[in-house]
Scaffold this motif. Structure first.
Motif, PDB file in Angstrom:
ATOM      1  N   THR A  28     -48.561 -37.599 -52.736  1.00 22.14           N
ATOM      2  CA  THR A  28     -47.769 -38.194 -51.662  1.00 22.14           C
ATOM      3  C   THR A  28     -48.053 -37.623 -50.288  1.00 22.14           C
ATOM      4  OG1 THR A  28     -45.991 -36.664 -52.233  1.00 22.14           O
ATOM      5  CG2 THR A  28     -45.851 -38.887 -53.134  1.00 22.14           C
ATOM      6  N   PHE A  29     -48.918 -36.611 -50.185  1.00 23.56           N
ATOM      7  CA  PHE A  29     -49.310 -35.985 -48.927  1.00 23.56           C
ATOM      8  C   PHE A  29     -48.191 -35.118 -48.359  1.00 23.56           C
ATOM      9  CE2 PHE A  29     -50.134 -35.883 -44.301  1.00 23.56           C
ATOM     10  CZ  PHE A  29     -51.409 -35.365 -44.312  1.00 23.56           C
TER      11      PHE A  29
ATOM     12  N   THR B 239     -52.389 -33.589 -53.046  1.00 22.24           N
ATOM     13  CA  THR B 239     -51.180 -34.106 -53.670  1.00 22.24           C
ATOM     14  C   THR B 239     -51.194 -35.626 -53.676  1.00 22.24           C
ATOM     15  OG1 THR B 239     -49.762 -34.335 -51.705  1.00 22.24           O
ATOM     16  CG2 THR B 239     -49.950 -32.125 -52.670  1.00 22.24           C
TER      17      THR B 239
ATOM     18  N   GLY C 198     -45.769 -30.422 -50.177  1.00 20.42           N
ATOM     19  CA  GLY C 198     -46.513 -31.257 -49.233  1.00 20.42           C
ATOM     20  C   GLY C 198     -46.135 -30.917 -47.809  1.00 20.42           C
TER      21      GLY C 198
ATOM     22  N   ASN D 216     -55.017 -33.613 -48.251  1.00 22.43           N
ATOM     23  CA  ASN D 216     -54.543 -32.542 -49.129  1.00 22.43           C
ATOM     24  C   ASN D 216     -54.666 -32.943 -50.596  1.00 22.43           C
ATOM     25  OD1 ASN D 216     -52.278 -34.120 -49.733  1.00 22.43           O
ATOM     26  ND2 ASN D 216     -50.796 -32.658 -48.947  1.00 22.43           N
TER      27      ASN D 216
ATOM     28  N   GLN E 220     -55.256 -38.270 -49.533  1.00 24.18           N
ATOM     29  CA  GLN E 220     -54.515 -37.717 -50.649  1.00 24.18           C
ATOM     30  C   GLN E 220     -55.383 -37.635 -51.895  1.00 24.18           C
ATOM     31  OE1 GLN E 220     -52.427 -40.179 -48.291  1.00 24.18           O
ATOM     32  NE2 GLN E 220     -50.822 -40.421 -49.813  1.00 24.18           N
ATOM     33  N   ASN E 221     -54.894 -36.863 -52.861  1.00 21.36           N
ATOM     34  CA  ASN E 221     -55.562 -36.691 -54.165  1.00 21.36           C
ATOM     35  C   ASN E 221     -56.953 -36.073 -54.024  1.00 21.36           C
ATOM     36  OD1 ASN E 221     -53.350 -37.984 -55.495  1.00 21.36           O
ATOM     37  ND2 ASN E 221     -54.242 -39.982 -55.019  1.00 21.36           N
TER      38      ASN E 221
END
Length: 308
Positions: free
Chosen positions: A237-238, A235, A214, A233, A266-267
């Protein structure tokens, strides 16, 4: 443990409080001007559309690591019910309970606070159980369409996926921009691909969550220098997790959301976009990523679409 001096030094350098006035609630979204949107529309050549959201389902990305952030609980409340009598048109309805940051989402500027403050210096106490976010709730981000730029950090390094302990640095972002032949401009929405989403797609929810590559604590200054409007992004948790500095949790959240007033997401599933950009050999596109206007909310699900 109080935030270290190094954090506060970065915070001073990226701080946007008062930049758009003391009453401002949307931060760097002010950078998405009409001219920026017109230029974004001009990037469309083929009309190829790439969806970037993960499916909202009960067995979704959340593992229980974050209390209360539940995957969607989807129930049917009507099934083929003839509301107006026998033989009339029948309807089916459903309802959902979910954490607003459960799937592909935007964090509102109120999602985190530090030192008792949220964006633009307002007290964190303006977020209450019944009043929700008095300022800068996600509903204040009324629209978000701009030029999107994919910084494919993994592909730039010749990798399918970054290692779980990789902190994405400003140098990595420069490398990915060179790889894609793009220059990040004011008002852009930057999407940073690590390849971590591949673990979730393969059914490894826990591996997707932890450990995770991240963004590094050094990246907010890179985004600030380029006047980026928002960052997302692929992930959970960023930022890198566990953190790159021991016991310093979520510093990138605090710098982006509180100090800079920059939305982060996120995600986001960037796998198909990575393939499409590589095939078309261009990494800039029109991006529609409209927040759902939940009044006073600290985040919202989003179903982004990139248009090439």
């Amino acid at each position: 443990m109080s935030l270290p001096a190094a954090f506060h030094e970065i915070a001073k350098r990226v701080n946007n409080w008062g930049r758009w006035g003391q009453d401002d609630e949307i931060g760097t979204l002010n950078l998405v001007t009409d001219e920026v949107v017109r230029d974004a529309v001009a990037t469309v050549r083929t009309g190829h559309r790439v969806p970037l959201a993960v499916d909202l389902e009960q067995d979704g990305v959340q593992t229980g690591m974050i209390p209360g952030r539940v995957n969607p609980l989807h129930v049917m409340v009507q099934i083929n019910q003839e509301l107006f009598g026998p033989g009339t048109v029948a309807t089916s309805d459903d309802a959902v309970t979910l954490g607003l940051q459960a799937g592909t989402h935007w964090d509102a500027l109120t999602h985190v606070s530090h030192s008792g403050r949220i964006y633009n210096g307002r007290p964190a106490a303006t977020i209450t159980p019944h009043g929700r976010s008095e300022f800068s709730g996600i509903h204040t981000a009324r629209h978000l369409v701009s030029r999107g730029v994919l910084l494919d950090v993994a592909a730039a390094k010749g990798l399918d996926r970054l290692p779980g302990d990789h902190a994405v640095t400003p140098e990595d972002l420069d490398e990915a921009a060179d790889f894609g032949g793009v220059t990040v401009r004011p008002g852009d929405i930057v999407l940073v691909r690590t390849g971590q989403m591949q673990l979730y797609a393969a059914g490894d929810r826990h591996g997707y969550a932890f450990p995770s590559p991240g963004l590094s604590i050094r990246t907010p200054e890179w985004f600030h220098a380029r006047d980026v409007a928002a960052v997302a992004n692929d992930t959970l948790t960023f930022e890198i997790f566990p953190p790159e500095i021991e016991d310093l949790w979520l510093p990138v959240h605090a710098l982006d959301l509180v100090e800079m007033g920059m939305l982060q997401g996120q995600n986001w599933n960037l796998e198909s976009l990575s393939t499409a950009c590589a095939q078309e050999r261009r990494y800039a596109f029109l991006l529609s990523a409209m927040p759902e206007p939940f009044v006073g909310a600290t985040g919202t699900p989003v179903a982004p679409v990139a248009v090439l």
